[in-house]
Write an enzyme that holds these catalytic residues in place. Structure first.
Site, PDB file in Angstrom:
ATOM      1  N   GLU A  67     -16.754  -0.803  44.602  1.00  6.86           N
ATOM      2  CA  GLU A  67     -16.507  -2.231  44.367  1.00  6.86           C
ATOM      3  C   GLU A  67     -17.780  -3.051  44.530  1.00  6.86           C
ATOM      4  O   GLU A  67     -18.038  -3.977  43.749  1.00  6.86           O
ATOM      5  CB  GLU A  67     -15.414  -2.728  45.313  1.00  6.86           C
ATOM      6  CG  GLU A  67     -14.066  -2.057  45.135  1.00  6.86           C
ATOM      7  CD  GLU A  67     -13.443  -2.283  43.761  1.00  6.86           C
ATOM      8  OE1 GLU A  67     -13.948  -3.143  43.008  1.00  6.86           O
ATOM      9  OE2 GLU A  67     -12.453  -1.615  43.442  1.00  6.86           O
ATOM     10  N   HIS A  98     -10.691   2.109  32.960  1.00  4.84           N
ATOM     11  CA  HIS A  98     -10.482   3.164  33.943  1.00  4.84           C
ATOM     12  C   HIS A  98     -10.091   4.481  33.266  1.00  4.84           C
ATOM     13  O   HIS A  98     -10.481   5.560  33.719  1.00  4.84           O
ATOM     14  CB  HIS A  98      -9.384   2.772  34.933  1.00  4.84           C
ATOM     15  CG  HIS A  98      -9.684   1.558  35.732  1.00  4.84           C
ATOM     16  ND1 HIS A  98      -9.329   0.292  35.322  1.00  4.84           N
ATOM     17  CD2 HIS A  98     -10.317   1.395  36.922  1.00  4.84           C
ATOM     18  CE1 HIS A  98      -9.716  -0.594  36.226  1.00  4.84           C
ATOM     19  NE2 HIS A  98     -10.322   0.049  37.211  1.00  4.84           N
TER      20      HIS A  98
END
Length: 935
Positions: A436, A526
């Site tokens: 992240e 993703h």
């Protein structure tokens, strides 16, 4: 005949789904084109150099390498780089670098400097238009060693906007709201397991939140499609009204027609001291039981200690690394803004106890320091922006008091959900924290746009460095579980079962690339990321962590640009390796890694399909398709996606040439339908939205109605046209107009308090979804049928439909619709009634094993449904597919065996279906005359 399907969203993403009456956005093909666009054939000019890779549809080369050409030997690097581009104009074809390039940050790398320039067209920034020039010192002289990036040479769009900035913000906000509606009717919605996970939601149906959305304009931006598209860039933030999940959507609204042409999520979800600094050495216990050292700060007034690390950046920017207690904060209030009253995590002593451990605060604070240390020690990078920015982490956020099982980087800070019975807080795994926080590094370097292939690269790079940071800090580089991401987040499951992704999963473009629309996982950010991160993992295994990390970091900071795809990224990594002196067998290992994962030139064209293409490269999204009477209708841009959308029609058997039905007047012509005689659609312009029709046999375009709001789900049958309008607050109503009339009829007098939506037409019968309050004061969700000749309405009994319905479809005998009666089972059954409202029957019960449906359409002899499979993970089999049955729900079988996403299925006559297919990474309109059966 067409209905708009509801679709599950991608794993751990927050993209806007395709929704009934929703906004049309840029399609898969367009972003692939965006990765390499614009006018003119590639031409390196009369001054060829070694190792030149031409750009696609631009005269500026994508990569120039292997040169040592003299540059200005004094003054700023940016000035020397611009002078080089001016002197070599025949090679770079940049007309006026001083006028059209703005210098950004200069990266001081191990082998020299890299200057990143932002392209501007008539003073307006160009999305993804970035070009880099690399310089080095050789024998005491400054030389240019190479260039790379995207400079779009074919732009000629004007700079004057016809739509006001206020209107652009309003339409962007309406588009985001319509997308979040997910195509259902009513105040409730239920998510698929994957969509629930993506939103940090437990999947349970419940009343939505307030759903407040606000838009903020960032001014004009040119999208580099065709001759360029002048747009307003608007960020829409707020709360999903159905789930309460945070929303941050980046939307680009055409500045001359007011139609949103590109949208993607801005939430990137699955991250001893110098003398005199005020910090203190503390400690805490992570969730895995390990005791770790923490850098903390003592408050002089209260005497308590806070998770504030002032050591790592002391002497530089003095910006601390701080961890905040956000257990009373809703995720929506933490996304893109700073929650009021937020306090850092504190302890009466430097040793933080059980409460800080269980909140995930110890893990978050320790991990943030590890990420900072990695980038500082390995790459000389001072924090995420390279300038010592503060690193803030919020731990324990919830979803309206319910567990928020996710984490995200919102462009400013890290936000971690508090977890639940099975999932720990997401800060409990260092590779997730590293992932992240690396999104922040990507944002401040290559700026990879978070959609399609560039978004998959964003995820791949974040996964790669998150993993590298984890195994470097823990010494687990050679563990059997070293390639796993998020393997330590579960409370009961083992690492392999718990992991979100595996960098060593062996996926390739040839067998695993999932062609999806941008409604699903923002175009596969993703779903397709491990194809590229797997190649990077292989390079790390072959060359070792130290060398591989330097190569990937150099490619990220000195070569990649915002709209790069897999092939451009391969070229960037190989060039970075050469620049760092990698050669021989080691360089072959780098290229072999990409070859093994199918990342080679032209890989997109090698994916096959069993359908017949009717119209290719639509370069649109969520504009849908209609079919009937042997004809189809859909929206299409030009081959590069630069023009406003036009409506085309053609024969469903593929014979003849498609016809252009709409005028090329600068408006966006969308949501078309046809009955084989007439085509009807909506046209979005600066002053409003018109409902238009035109006969297939020829004749003028006719305007039926002008609306001051959004219009979608246009239907035509015989002499009647129906559509759906949405208020600025997202409320919906159904309208229809008969031949010769000047004013439409609104169902329930157009009252927005009685919600009607998703119209479907057959002859004189109009069906639609309806939310109403019954005589006992109970809110019900059902369908209603109106006879457009007489205006008489027949409400179909609600039975048990209190959770929601979607996508009604009608033929000459029955009205069909999907129902959601059973809470929390993520299925929708197929129900029907006769056209007089009687004969209510569950054709496919909701408790059936097959009842994972999201859309339905009906012909005279068959039903076509959009189906998804609730399987763990993502694969070809659980992308939305089209299936078909007879009118009684018997003989369910696949329409097509294509491996990509199939959406907007429109039934023609008999068994023939047309749909929009994303298998090859392009949005194509395709057809089959009969079902494929078992795949």
């Amino acid at each position: 005949m067409r209905t708009t399907p509801k679709r599950p969203k991608g794993l751990r993403s927050a993209g806007i789904p395709g929704a009934a009456g929703g906004v049309a956005l840029l399609g898969v093909s367009a972003l692939l084109a965006l990765a390499v666009p614009v006018a003119h054939a590639a031409d390196p000019g009369p001054d060829p150099v070694p190792d030149l890779i031409p750009g696609q549809r631009t005269a500026t080369p994508a990569l120039v390498d292997g040169i040592e050409e003299p540059a200005a030997d004094s003054g700023p690097a940016a000035a020397a780089a611009k002078k080089h581009l001016e002197e070599k104009k025949s090679r770079y074809r940049i007309a006026d670098p001083r006028r059209d390039l703005t210098a950004g940050k200069t990266v001081h790398g191990r082998t020299g400097d890299a200057v990143r320039f932002q392209q501007k067209h008539k003073g307006i920034p160009v999305l993804g238009g970035q070009y880099l020039v690399r310089l080095a010192e050789k024998d005491g002289d400054r030389v240019v060693t190479g260039t790379s990036g995207k400079y779009f040479t074919g732009l000629s769009v004007g700079s004057d906007a016809e739509v006001s900035e206020r209107t652009a913000v309003e339409r962007a906000t309406a588009a985001a709201r319509a997308g979040l509606a997910e195509g259902g009717a009513g105040s409730w919605t239920k998510l698929s397991p994957a969509a629930a996970k993506a939103k940090g939601h437990d999947g349970k149906s419940r009343q939505g939140g307030t759903g407040q959305l606000t838009g903020k304009s960032h001014g004009l931006v040119v999208l580099p499609e065709g001759k360029g598209v002048l747009t307003y860039h608007v960020t829409v933030t707020g709360q999903d009204p159905a789930t309460g999940a945070p929303v941050k959507q980046e939307i680009y609204v055409d500045a001359n027609a007011g139609f949103p042409v590109l949208s993607y999520s801005g939430i990137q979800a699955f991250d001893d001291a110098p003398a005199g600094h005020p910090g203190t050495a503390g400690s805490g216990v992570k969730l895995d039981g390990a005791k770790v050292g923490l850098d903390v700060t003592k408050d002089a007034k209260s005497g308590t200690y806070g998770l504030i690390d002032q050591r790592r950046q002391w002497g530089g920017s003095k910006n601390p690394i701080t961890t905040y207690d956000a257990r009373d904060v809703d995720a929506n209030d933490a996304s893109g803004k700073w929650p009021a009253g937020l306090k850092d995590v504190t302890s009466p002593t430097p040793e933080f106890g059980k409460d800080a451990t269980e909140a995930g605060a110890v893990d978050a604070h320790w991990a943030a320091g590890q990420v900072y240390d990695y980038y500082k020690a390995k790459h000389g990078r001072d924090s995420l922006d390279g300038k010592g920015m503060a690193i803030n982490s919020l731990v324990g956020v919830t979803d309206q008091g319910q567990p928020f099982v996710n984490a995200f980087w919102d462009g400013q800070k890290m936000v971690y959900g508090g977890g639940d019975e099975e999932n720990k807080v997401f800060s409990a795994d260092l590779d997730v924290v590293g992932h992240e926080m690396t999104h922040g590094v990507v944002e401040h370097t290559a700026g990879l746009v978070y959609t399609g292939q560039s978004g998959a690269l964003n995820e791949a790079v974040a996964d790669y460095f998150g993993n590298a940071i984890d195994v470097t800090a823990t010494g687990n580089e050679h563990s059997p579980e070293a390639s796993l991401i998020g393997e330590n987040l579960c409370r009961t499951q083992g690492p392999k079962e718990c992991a979100m992704r595996d960098l060593n999963d062996g996926r390739t473009t040839a067998k695993d690339f999932l062609g999806v629309t941008y409604a699903t996982d923002s175009g596969g950010v993703h779903l397709n990321s491990t194809i590229f991160s797997g190649a990077l993992w292989d390079i790390r295994e072959d060359l070792g962590g130290k060398r591989a990390d330097r190569i990937v970091y150099k490619a990220l900071t000195e070569y990649l640009t915002p709209l790069d795809g897999f092939t451009e990224a391969r070229n960037a990594v190989v060039a970075a390796a050469k620049d760092l002196g990698v050669k021989g067998a080691d360089l072959r290992a780098v290229t072999r890694a990409f070859d093994a994962h199918g990342i080679v030139k032209g890989w997109e064209k090698a994916i096959g399909a069993d359908s017949d293409k009717l119209l290719g490269d639509l370069n649109t999204k969520s504009t849908g398709a209609g079919a009937g009477g042997g004809w189809w209708a859909t929206s299409k841009s030009d081959e590069e996606g630069g023009e406003p959308y036009s409506v085309y029609a053609g024969r469903t058997d593929g014979k003849g040439t498609p016809k252009l039905l709409s005028p090329n007047d600068g408006r966006f012509h969308v949501y078309p339908d046809t009955d084989g005689k007439t085509v009807a659609w909506a046209a979005y312009g600066a002053d409003g939205v018109d409902v238009l029709t035109r006969p297939l046999k020829g004749g003028p375009v006719k305007k039926l109605w002008s609306a001051g709001t959004t219009v979608g789900n246009v239907k035509v049958s015989g002499d009647t046209v129906a559509w759906q309008e949405s208020s600025p607050f997202g409320q919906q109503r159904v309208a229809y107009i008969k031949p010769g009339e000047r004013e439409p009829h609104f169902v329930d007098e157009g009252r927005y308090d009685v919600l009607t939506a998703l119209p479907t037409l057959s002859g004189a019968k109009l069906g639609y979804a309806k939310v109403y309050t019954d005589k006992d004061g109970v809110q019900q969700v059902s369908t209603e049928i109106t006879d457009v000749r007489t205006g008489k309405r027949k409400l179909v009994p609600a039975k048990e439909s209190r959770l929601g319905i979607s996508t009604p479809a009608i033929n000459g005998t029955y009205l069909y619709w999907l129902v959601d009666d059973i809470a929390d089972d993520n299925r929708q059954g197929l129900r029907r009634a006769k056209l007089d409202g009687s004969g209510l029957t569950d054709v496919i019960p909701e408790d059936s094993d097959d009842a994972y449906f999201w859309g339905v359409d009906a012909s005279d002899s068959a039903l076509t449904l959009t189906q998804w499979k609730p399987e763990r993970g993502w694969s070809n089999s659980n992308l939305t597919k089209l299936v078909q049955t007879d009118l009684d729900g018997k003989g369910l079988g696949r329409v097509s065996c294509n491996r990509g996403e199939q959406s907007f299925g429109a039934a023609d006559t008999g068994r023939r279906v047309v749909w929009i297919d994303g298998t090859t990474g392009h949005t194509d309109l395709v057809t089959r005359a009969r079902p494929a059966g078992t795949c």
